[in-house]
Motif scaffolding. Structure first.
Motif, PDB file in Angstrom:
ATOM      1  N   LYS A 166       0.834  -1.209   0.000  1.00 44.38           N
ATOM      2  CA  LYS A 166       0.000   0.000   0.000  1.00 44.38           C
ATOM      3  C   LYS A 166       0.871   1.263   0.000  1.00 44.38           C
ATOM      4  O   LYS A 166       0.602   2.216  -0.732  1.00 44.38           O
ATOM      5  CB  LYS A 166      -0.915  -0.009   1.217  1.00 44.38           C
ATOM      6  N   ILE A 167       1.929   1.263   0.817  1.00 40.03           N
ATOM      7  CA  ILE A 167       2.843   2.410   0.886  1.00 40.03           C
ATOM      8  C   ILE A 167       3.497   2.655  -0.468  1.00 40.03           C
ATOM      9  O   ILE A 167       3.510   3.780  -0.974  1.00 40.03           O
ATOM     10  CB  ILE A 167       3.916   2.190   1.973  1.00 40.03           C
ATOM     11  N   ILE A 168       4.030   1.590  -1.058  1.00 43.08           N
ATOM     12  CA  ILE A 168       4.707   1.704  -2.354  1.00 43.08           C
ATOM     13  C   ILE A 168       3.720   2.182  -3.425  1.00 43.08           C
ATOM     14  O   ILE A 168       4.043   3.046  -4.241  1.00 43.08           O
ATOM     15  CB  ILE A 168       5.337   0.360  -2.782  1.00 43.08           C
ATOM     16  N   GLY A 169       2.519   1.643  -3.407  1.00 40.06           N
ATOM     17  CA  GLY A 169       1.501   2.064  -4.379  1.00 40.06           C
ATOM     18  C   GLY A 169       1.192   3.544  -4.270  1.00 40.06           C
ATOM     19  O   GLY A 169       1.078   4.245  -5.284  1.00 40.06           O
ATOM     20  N   ASN A 170       1.066   4.038  -3.042  1.00 45.40           N
ATOM     21  CA  ASN A 170       0.787   5.464  -2.841  1.00 45.40           C
ATOM     22  C   ASN A 170       1.945   6.337  -3.311  1.00 45.40           C
ATOM     23  O   ASN A 170       1.727   7.399  -3.908  1.00 45.40           O
ATOM     24  CB  ASN A 170       0.470   5.749  -1.373  1.00 45.40           C
ATOM     25  N   ILE A 171       3.167   5.899  -3.047  1.00 46.69           N
ATOM     26  CA  ILE A 171       4.334   6.655  -3.505  1.00 46.69           C
ATOM     27  C   ILE A 171       4.373   6.705  -5.028  1.00 46.69           C
ATOM     28  O   ILE A 171       4.616   7.759  -5.622  1.00 46.69           O
ATOM     29  CB  ILE A 171       5.637   6.047  -2.947  1.00 46.69           C
ATOM     30  N   LEU A 172       4.118   5.580  -5.669  1.00 53.85           N
ATOM     31  CA  LEU A 172       4.132   5.543  -7.131  1.00 53.85           C
ATOM     32  C   LEU A 172       3.036   6.402  -7.736  1.00 53.85           C
ATOM     33  O   LEU A 172       3.276   7.124  -8.705  1.00 53.85           O
ATOM     34  CB  LEU A 172       3.999   4.105  -7.629  1.00 53.85           C
ATOM     35  N   LEU A 173       1.842   6.349  -7.173  1.00 52.16           N
ATOM     36  CA  LEU A 173       0.759   7.193  -7.679  1.00 52.16           C
ATOM     37  C   LEU A 173       1.104   8.673  -7.546  1.00 52.16           C
ATOM     38  O   LEU A 173       0.847   9.460  -8.454  1.00 52.16           O
ATOM     39  CB  LEU A 173      -0.545   6.888  -6.945  1.00 52.16           C
ATOM     40  N   PHE A 174       1.698   9.040  -6.423  1.00 54.79           N
ATOM     41  CA  PHE A 174       2.119  10.419  -6.230  1.00 54.79           C
ATOM     42  C   PHE A 174       3.138  10.814  -7.297  1.00 54.79           C
ATOM     43  O   PHE A 174       3.027  11.868  -7.916  1.00 54.79           O
ATOM     44  CB  PHE A 174       2.711  10.610  -4.830  1.00 54.79           C
ATOM     45  N   ALA A 175       4.139   9.961  -7.498  1.00 53.20           N
ATOM     46  CA  ALA A 175       5.191  10.256  -8.483  1.00 53.20           C
ATOM     47  C   ALA A 175       4.603  10.397  -9.885  1.00 53.20           C
ATOM     48  O   ALA A 175       4.951  11.327 -10.621  1.00 53.20           O
ATOM     49  CB  ALA A 175       6.255   9.167  -8.457  1.00 53.20           C
ATOM     50  N   ILE A 176       3.721   9.507 -10.242  1.00 57.28           N
ATOM     51  CA  ILE A 176       3.115   9.552 -11.572  1.00 57.28           C
ATOM     52  C   ILE A 176       2.268  10.816 -11.737  1.00 57.28           C
ATOM     53  O   ILE A 176       2.369  11.513 -12.743  1.00 57.28           O
ATOM     54  CB  ILE A 176       2.273   8.285 -11.825  1.00 57.28           C
TER      55      ILE A 176
END
Length: 53
Positions: free
Chosen positions: A31-41
């Motif tokens: 979940k943490i990694i997914g949120n970081i990736l969505l933010f970056a994108i």
């Protein structure tokens, strides 16, 4: 090819491994990694250029 690899966020697995080693459960880690990736994108930021601070 190097540019394509950077855009593919290849260091994400390194971060995921780091979090698991820090005793964060895999589901929470995911979940943490997914949120970081969505933010970056959404911010058009390459993962490699993000800061930990």
């Amino acid at each position: 090819m190097k540019n394509v690899a950077k855009k593919a966020y290849t260091n994400v697995s390194d971060l995921a491994h780091y979090l698991v080693v820090r005793v964060i459960p895999f589901r929470e880690d995911h979940k943490i990694i997914g949120n970081i990736l969505l933010f970056a994108i959404n911010q058009l930021i390459q993962f490699e250029k993000m800061s930990l601070v």
